[in-house]
Write a protein that holds these residues in place. Structure first.
Motif, PDB file in Angstrom:
ATOM      1  N   ARG A 256      14.894  -5.495   0.621  1.00 20.65           N
ATOM      2  CA  ARG A 256      14.233  -4.212   0.828  1.00 20.65           C
ATOM      3  C   ARG A 256      15.032  -3.092   0.145  1.00 20.65           C
ATOM      4  NH1 ARG A 256      10.786  -2.514   5.205  1.00 20.65           N
ATOM      5  NH2 ARG A 256      11.370  -4.298   6.507  1.00 20.65           N
ATOM      6  N   ASP A 258      13.535   0.363   0.161  1.00 19.71           N
ATOM      7  CA  ASP A 258      13.231   1.436   1.115  1.00 19.71           C
ATOM      8  C   ASP A 258      12.028   1.003   1.929  1.00 19.71           C
ATOM      9  OD1 ASP A 258      10.874   2.090  -0.434  1.00 19.71           O
ATOM     10  OD2 ASP A 258      12.150   3.246  -1.782  1.00 19.71           O
ATOM     11  N   ASP A 259      11.454   1.911   2.688  1.00 22.17           N
ATOM     12  CA  ASP A 259      10.363   1.531   3.594  1.00 22.17           C
ATOM     13  C   ASP A 259       9.142   0.979   2.870  1.00 22.17           C
ATOM     14  OD1 ASP A 259      11.833   2.242   5.770  1.00 22.17           O
ATOM     15  OD2 ASP A 259      10.915   4.227   6.019  1.00 22.17           O
ATOM     16  N   ASP A 260       8.958   1.346   1.606  1.00 20.68           N
ATOM     17  CA  ASP A 260       7.737   0.945   0.902  1.00 20.68           C
ATOM     18  C   ASP A 260       7.993   0.108  -0.343  1.00 20.68           C
ATOM     19  OD1 ASP A 260       4.857   1.031   0.681  1.00 20.68           O
ATOM     20  OD2 ASP A 260       5.112   2.426  -1.009  1.00 20.68           O
ATOM     21  N   SER A 261       9.238  -0.265  -0.622  1.00 17.64           N
ATOM     22  CA  SER A 261       9.494  -1.005  -1.857  1.00 17.64           C
ATOM     23  C   SER A 261      10.612  -2.017  -1.667  1.00 17.64           C
ATOM     24  CB  SER A 261       9.832  -0.051  -3.009  1.00 17.64           C
ATOM     25  OG  SER A 261      10.986   0.696  -2.707  1.00 17.64           O
ATOM     26  N   ARG A 283       6.194  -2.097  -5.103  1.00 17.33           N
ATOM     27  CA  ARG A 283       5.907  -0.938  -4.253  1.00 17.33           C
ATOM     28  C   ARG A 283       4.506  -1.109  -3.688  1.00 17.33           C
ATOM     29  NH1 ARG A 283       6.739   4.181  -7.461  1.00 17.33           N
ATOM     30  NH2 ARG A 283       8.941   3.640  -7.118  1.00 17.33           N
ATOM     31  N   GLY A 284       4.412  -1.210  -2.382  1.00 17.00           N
ATOM     32  CA  GLY A 284       3.116  -1.471  -1.771  1.00 17.00           C
ATOM     33  C   GLY A 284       2.607  -2.827  -2.219  1.00 17.00           C
ATOM     34  N   ASP A 285       1.419  -2.852  -2.815  1.00 11.48           N
ATOM     35  CA  ASP A 285       0.873  -4.114  -3.311  1.00 11.48           C
ATOM     36  C   ASP A 285       0.889  -4.166  -4.835  1.00 11.48           C
ATOM     37  OD1 ASP A 285      -1.031  -2.226  -3.830  1.00 11.48           O
ATOM     38  OD2 ASP A 285      -2.706  -3.313  -2.913  1.00 11.48           O
ATOM     39  N   ALA A 301       6.021  -8.936   1.103  1.00 12.41           N
ATOM     40  CA  ALA A 301       5.522  -7.587   1.377  1.00 12.41           C
ATOM     41  C   ALA A 301       4.986  -7.493   2.804  1.00 12.41           C
ATOM     42  CB  ALA A 301       4.441  -7.211   0.370  1.00 12.41           C
ATOM     43  N   TYR A 304       7.988  -7.439   5.313  1.00 13.30           N
ATOM     44  CA  TYR A 304       8.682  -6.150   5.333  1.00 13.30           C
ATOM     45  C   TYR A 304       7.850  -5.092   6.061  1.00 13.30           C
ATOM     46  CZ  TYR A 304      12.149  -7.906   1.987  1.00 13.30           C
ATOM     47  OH  TYR A 304      13.158  -8.617   1.384  1.00 13.30           O
ATOM     48  N   HIS A 305       6.541  -5.138   5.872  1.00 20.76           N
ATOM     49  CA  HIS A 305       5.650  -4.162   6.525  1.00 20.76           C
ATOM     50  C   HIS A 305       5.621  -4.360   8.037  1.00 20.76           C
ATOM     51  CE1 HIS A 305       2.274  -1.436   7.044  1.00 20.76           C
ATOM     52  NE2 HIS A 305       1.664  -2.370   7.760  1.00 20.76           N
ATOM     53  N   ARG A 306       5.627  -5.610   8.471  1.00 20.10           N
ATOM     54  CA  ARG A 306       5.462  -5.910   9.905  1.00 20.10           C
ATOM     55  C   ARG A 306       6.780  -5.946  10.654  1.00 20.10           C
ATOM     56  NH1 ARG A 306       5.060  -6.200  14.393  1.00 20.10           N
ATOM     57  NH2 ARG A 306       3.672  -7.400  15.787  1.00 20.10           N
TER      58      ARG A 306
END
Length: 431
Positions: A256, A258-261, A283-285, A301, A304-306
């Motif tokens: 990871r 950051d929070d989104d990448s 980054r994202g999808d 992805a 990391y999101h969950r």
């Protein structure tokens, strides 16, 4: 030494391949030979009776198409079967022959490994042929091997001898050799546990959801944090290869940012030599333009999101842990304190779980269950850092190897519930 790039000279490519095979104990000082076609010149081949541990590029022999030779040694005594393979299969440009222990075991039992053990094994190696025994260096051996290649096989086990693989490039021939050796070792370890599960026709046709290239974005210049993470991640991928937790064609590692990448290993790049610059920013999808990420991108992805606690994820194929995943035997982490502390409860998912949208894997990747055996598909390990994920992977493989080794000694006695409770109170007070 890693495999030399295809832009390197043919003799340098042959040297790099034989050094790599020798370094990882997939052949001996006197055993094995490699050749590579050099268009318009002939073929380059390893020399006869020269220590595999001290070869240089100048030791490689050129055998021209007219039969004349260039070099300071004799070419390998197995030159005849290399020439026979090239004559039978013009599409083959490189040949690898060696005597790795696991494949010699198959050869002396007159068997071939079933490559439907894993998704990647069949796609890399295909079905494996078996060539009848003949005297080493003889024309008969060349005929036996060449006729088996002519039947459409790219990997051939030689009765009471070893194995030969071929490919359109030396990298491809090596990948087939290495993947077949890995498959054979996994089968042998799994056979000590119980009945082995192979993929059926429908399972073999499944394709990872992330195989297709994702949408892209133009990545800004990397900042210091990203540069440092690229360096760390690339080093641990190469380290995983050196530890034989991955092979050249298999394994993914991400971390990871950051929070989104996050950064992840690229698709179809040799794990032994992957560089920081080759790591793919996601980054994202979407991924950075001009790069193709590992097919594990979507699963990572989703995790990391969950799961905010996860900072790094590795998909790997360690021999012994993978052996548990191709049988129905549970991998019990209650062996020694270190194993239980790092592995907790090892869960498993049926084949194909990695080929979905990642939500199932994301839901199950909890601090209490950071390790997942993916049936017939290696392992997934989550960690709080790159080092933590790698450490857990190493301990997982050591634990699996110890459990298999212990079976020849007698009944296994896991740590009792009272010991587990004490460990939990000290190391996991929050549950």
């Amino acid at each position: 030494m890693t495999m030399a790039a295809e832009s390197a000279s043919p003799r340098e490519q042959v040297l790099a391949a034989i050094e790599r095979i020798y370094r990882y104990r997939m052949t001996t000082t006197s055993g094995g030979n490699i050749s590579l076609r050099d268009s318009g010149k002939g073929l380059w081949i390893t020399p006869a009776a020269i220590d595999k541990g001290s070869l240089s590029a100048d030791d490689m022999m050129l055998v021209r198409d007219d039969g004349t030779m260039q070099g300071k040694h004799r070419p390998s005594s197995e030159l005849p079967f290399h020439q026979a393979i090239y004559a039978a299969r013009p599409d083959i440009r490189a040949v690898v022959h060696a005597h790795p222990v696991a494949l010699v075991a198959f050869s002396i039992c007159k068997q071939t490994p079933n490559t439907r053990l894993l998704y990647q094994s069949e796609r890399t190696c295909g079905k494996v042929g078996l060539a009848p025994y003949a005297l080493p260096g003889s024309a008969s051996l060349g005929e036996n091997i060449a006729s088996t290649f002519a039947a459409g096989y790219d990997c051939v086990v030689l009765e009471n001898h070893g194995v030969v693989t071929g490919g359109p490039t030396l990298q491809k021939a090596f990948e087939r050799f290495e993947t077949l050796e890995f498959t054979a070792r996994t089968v042998i370890q799994a056979a000590q546990l119980g009945a082995i599960r192979y993929l059926n026709e429908a399972q073999a046709q499944l394709v990872p959801a992330s195989t297709h290239e994702p949408a892209t974005f133009v990545a800004p210049p990397a900042n210091e944090a990203e540069e440092e993470l690229r360096l760390e991640l690339a080093e641990f991928v190469r380290r995983a290869y050196r530890q034989r937790l991955m092979i050249s064609t298999q394994g993914a590692f991400s971390a990871r940012l950051d929070d989104d990448s996050f950064l992840i290993t690229p698709h179809a790049v040799d794990r032994s030599s992957v560089s920081p610059a080759e790591m793919v920013l996601v980054r994202g999808d979407q991924c950075e333009a001009g790069r193709r990420p590992s097919s594990a991108m979507r699963n990572h992805a989703a995790i990391y999101h969950r799961q905010p606690w996860v900072q790094a994820i590795v998909n790997a194929y360690p021999i012994n842990a993978t052996a548990f995943g191709v049988t129905d035997v549970a991998l019990d982490s209650r062996t020694i304190p270190e194993a239980y502390i790092l592995l907790r409860e090892v869960q498993r998912l049926p084949y194909g779980a990695r080929f979905g949208d990642g939500r199932e894997l994301a839901e199950l990747a909890t601090p209490q269950r950071p390790i997942t055996l993916l049936e017939n598909d290696g392992v997934q390990v989550c960690g709080t850092s790159v080092l933590d994920a790698f450490d857990r992977l190493e301990v997982l493989e050591s634990t699996a190897e110890a459990l298999i080794a212990a079976r020849v000694l007698g009944p296994i006695a896991p740590m009792p519930s009272g010991v587990i409770a004490d460990l939990a109170r000290k190391f996991f007070p929050a549950g």
